[in-house]
Design an enzyme around this catalytic site. Sequence first.
Site, PDB file in Angstrom:
ATOM      1  N   GLU A   1      13.737  52.183 -16.248  1.00 14.38           N
ATOM      2  CA  GLU A   1      14.970  52.518 -15.530  1.00 14.38           C
ATOM      3  C   GLU A   1      15.491  51.256 -14.857  1.00 14.38           C
ATOM      4  OE1 GLU A   1      14.485  57.251 -14.589  1.00 14.38           O
ATOM      5  OE2 GLU A   1      14.144  55.888 -12.937  1.00 14.38           O
TER       6      GLU A   1
ATOM      7  N   ARG B   1      21.048  50.275  -8.712  1.00 11.48           N
ATOM      8  CA  ARG B   1      22.155  51.228  -8.587  1.00 11.48           C
ATOM      9  C   ARG B   1      23.325  50.731  -7.745  1.00 11.48           C
ATOM     10  NH1 ARG B   1      18.373  56.528  -7.668  1.00 11.48           N
ATOM     11  NH2 ARG B   1      17.700  56.568  -9.832  1.00 11.48           N
TER      12      ARG B   1
ATOM     13  N   HIS C   1      24.980  56.788  -6.327  1.00 11.66           N
ATOM     14  CA  HIS C   1      24.513  56.644  -7.718  1.00 11.66           C
ATOM     15  C   HIS C   1      25.716  56.331  -8.603  1.00 11.66           C
ATOM     16  CE1 HIS C   1      22.537  57.388 -11.503  1.00 11.66           C
ATOM     17  NE2 HIS C   1      21.392  57.513 -10.870  1.00 11.66           N
TER      18      HIS C   1
ATOM     19  N   ARG D   1      17.372  51.984  -2.910  1.00  8.83           N
ATOM     20  CA  ARG D   1      16.125  52.460  -3.510  1.00  8.83           C
ATOM     21  C   ARG D   1      16.043  52.109  -4.994  1.00  8.83           C
ATOM     22  NH1 ARG D   1      14.899  57.390  -6.367  1.00  8.83           N
ATOM     23  NH2 ARG D   1      16.878  58.360  -5.807  1.00  8.83           N
TER      24      ARG D   1
ATOM     25  N   HIS E   1      24.058  59.936  -3.369  1.00  8.28           N
ATOM     26  CA  HIS E   1      22.872  60.386  -4.097  1.00  8.28           C
ATOM     27  C   HIS E   1      21.611  60.421  -3.237  1.00  8.28           C
ATOM     28  CE1 HIS E   1      20.142  61.022  -7.377  1.00  8.28           C
ATOM     29  NE2 HIS E   1      19.535  59.863  -7.189  1.00  8.28           N
TER      30      HIS E   1
END
Length: 488
Positions: free
Chosen positions: A117, A278, A231, A374, A339
């Site tokens: 990811e 992100r 997000h 994050r 998000h």
Amino acid sequence: MRNLQKEYDVIIAGCGISGLYTALKLNSNLNVLLLSKGDNGLSNSSLAQGGIAAVVDNPDDSTQLHFEDTLIAGGGVNDKRSVDVLVNEGPDDVKELVRLGVDFDRDASGGLMRTLEGGHSRNRIFHHRDNTGYEMTKTLLERVYELPNVEFSEYTAVYSAERLPNGGFRVNLIKNDEHIDVYCRFLVLATGGLGRVYKYSTSSSVCTGDGIRLASEMGAKIKDLHFIQFHPTAFAGNDNGERFLISEAVRGEGAKLLNCNGERFAHRYDERAELAPRDVVSRAIILEARRTGSDKFYLDITEKGEEFLYRRFPLISSKCLENGIDISKDWIPVFPCQHYLMGGIAVDLYSRTRVYGLYAVGECSNTGVHGKNRLASNSLLEALVFSRRAAQDINEKAQAAFELIYDEADYVQDYSGAPVPSELADEIREIMQRSYFVFPDAALARQGLKSINSILDRLRVGKFKKDCTYEEILSLATVAAMVLKEIL
Ligand SMILES: Cc1cc2nc3c(=O)[nH]c(=O)nc-3n(C[C@H](O)[C@H](O)[C@H](O)COP(=O)(O)OP(=O)(O)OC[C@H]3O[C@@H](n4cnc5c(N)ncnc54)[C@H](O)[C@@H]3O)c2cc1C
């Protein structure tokens, strides 16, 4: 369901991954009450798609690399001690999940599959298709149901609590529209984030910042509440508040991000392109929208083919189909939205707040692990590691048992009044949506704060009925004001 008892050793507010794992790790001689504001399965934990990140039995990866990736994504302001605990202890908690029965996807030879990811330098995300959180929550719920020392109470909300003079807490619950006082030695807040303070959020409806308001009112420190993650790729086809997430894992599997002209653009803003962290991708989208004058963006994963996509992303593909998009043939319309909350109730390495006996775990807490942003799939890991640590600390402290001393007559209160105008919740959401989105802006925040403060005045001065609607709106307004104040 039987009536609640008057006293518990531990009350855990919240039944997502962090509340459930805390309950599992508490000693079996402790008498525990586990609350959820709605149904036990309704939480952000159940919505988690992509997976959980950890370095488990992989010679090509290392906890040092996971540590570095976490710091890069977090802008270097992470608490390094917490990150160290996260990456080094997390692998054992992931193995514990497997032992407890979580069914992570496996390859043909039976080994656990790992995917990539954004922001991760190695494939280290363990997943159950694209509904990892649901699988984890379901399994942990089953395990906690087996514990005789844990009592569940659904549709039971806590908005206020206070310390008893000789230790422990009075906790005021609202259940079936009724206020009930219960008492406990240790109180664990696992109430999740504040996503629903925004008009557009991927969060479940229960995440309204209640635990953060409660902790603040009890004297705990709240830190970096404006560290909010937007997000980059929520589904942009519907206009209701809860936006469906198109997981990072879709970009991890090769999806291209396209602008309104069907051109890739992310590489112009950062060399990591679609796989940048992100915050970087969200900012790239907003800047590109300003450049092109259009807020139309798409993910294109069509080259992967139907067979792979429908097996790997069953949830995403079926949700998209419901909205007329076949992800094996069509581009998926996306746009950033709220998000996740990196900031929250400040805690130490054992999830202790500065109020003795009060703990915060999961998304409502601020362990410092995530810094400003994050890293994908680190939050489920954080929830596990720091909930287990909270339970360890409580297990130790609970050995020195103490009596709860209180006189119920001291806590009689009048909760009556007129119903609060429920449309205030939407008003707060509209204000937040225009006051702080992706790029903090002091002028917008100042304007927004003025409006939020006047709602807060109205809530405090008016003689409103102290029901869940009132309390939830008060939580929304309180956390909104905290976020905006930090931006000024
Ligand atoms: C769509 C989506 C996808 C995600 N995907 C991933 C992913 O792939 N990997 C990852 O690591 N993270 C992911 N996340 C983030 C992650 O799911 C959450 O951060 C994490 O699950 C939070 O767990 P929690 O236990 O702290 O809170 P939650 O799971 O949100 O649970 C909150 C609990 O608190 C209860 N509660 C709230 N207020 C009260 C109250 N006043 N009184 C009593 N109970 C209350 C609720 O009823 C609920 O039971 C995702 C989040 C979303 C929204």
